[in-house]
Design an enzyme around this catalytic site. Structure first.
Site, PDB file in Angstrom:
ATOM      1  N   ALA A 180      34.212  30.859  31.690  1.00 36.87           N
ATOM      2  CA  ALA A 180      33.295  29.719  31.772  1.00 36.87           C
ATOM      3  C   ALA A 180      33.952  28.464  31.221  1.00 36.87           C
ATOM      4  CB  ALA A 180      32.017  30.005  30.977  1.00 36.87           C
ATOM      5  N   GLU A 236      35.044  40.377  39.353  1.00 37.51           N
ATOM      6  CA  GLU A 236      33.858  40.388  40.211  1.00 37.51           C
ATOM      7  C   GLU A 236      33.175  39.039  40.037  1.00 37.51           C
ATOM      8  OE1 GLU A 236      34.636  44.575  39.012  1.00 37.51           O
ATOM      9  OE2 GLU A 236      34.003  42.913  37.763  1.00 37.51           O
ATOM     10  N   ASN A 275      27.782  32.607  44.193  1.00 42.30           N
ATOM     11  CA  ASN A 275      28.450  31.601  43.370  1.00 42.30           C
ATOM     12  C   ASN A 275      29.562  30.923  44.167  1.00 42.30           C
ATOM     13  OD1 ASN A 275      29.696  30.048  41.404  1.00 42.30           O
ATOM     14  ND2 ASN A 275      29.495  31.616  39.818  1.00 42.30           N
ATOM     15  N   TYR A 283      38.381  30.404  42.864  1.00 45.41           N
ATOM     16  CA  TYR A 283      39.298  31.535  42.925  1.00 45.41           C
ATOM     17  C   TYR A 283      40.135  31.517  44.204  1.00 45.41           C
ATOM     18  CZ  TYR A 283      36.782  33.347  38.889  1.00 45.41           C
ATOM     19  OH  TYR A 283      36.228  33.493  37.645  1.00 45.41           O
TER      20      TYR A 283
END
Length: 159
Positions: free
Chosen positions: A78, A111, A116, A123
């Site tokens: 995060a 994961e 999202n 990613y």
């Protein structure tokens, strides 16, 4: 190891980071991890690699990983919502890749929630590919998780 870039420091997390990590966790996730779980991940050992990112001494991000055979599995990642899209996530990911390479890890795995889009885009931008799905993975709403993987090399090459 730490990295200094314009007031940014990345270092190994420790148990006394719990309050700041918990505050960020609650701001970033609708289903935050409980303090006991975060505390466990902030205790580095042969399995855990917790990294925190600070700007001028204030915690603004974290990445918690497990070292599993030759994979650095990202458990929790995060950055402060007020500081997103400024490259902090990339700085954390690269430091994790550097640390992983020193520990003979070959790839990242993780994961991510199917919904999202921001994380999936992040990613993919860094070379992760979708490798599978975990149906009903998230207990708060039964959402599927997308499994992703990426060799460390391409992330290190982006520097």
């Amino acid at each position: 190891m730490t990295e200094n870039v314009e007031g940014v420091v990345v270092r190994v997390g420790r148990p006394d980071d719990l309050v700041a990590v918990m505050q960020l966790e609650v701001r970033c996730f609708s289903d935050p991890w409980p303090p006991a779980a975060l505390l466990g991940e902030l205790t580095p050992d042969q399995l855990r690699l917790p990294l925190v990112l600070e700007i001028d001494g204030t915690l603004r991000g974290y990445l918690m990983g497990w070292l599993v055979v030759d994979q650095l599995h990202i458990l929790n990642f995060a950055t402060d919502p007020d500081f997103q899209r400024r490259g902090l996530g990339t700085i954390l990911l690269r430091e994790a890749a550097r640390q992983g390479e020193k520990l003979r890890m070959e790839e990242f795995t993780l994961e991510v929630r199917q919904s999202n889009d921001a994380a999936l885009g992040f990613y993919k931008k860094h070379g992760f590919r979708e490798t599978g799905v975990r149906p009903g993975y998230y207990v708060d709403n039964g959402e599927d998780a997308i499994i992703m993987a990426c060799p460390l090399g391409p992330i290190l090459a982006q520097e």
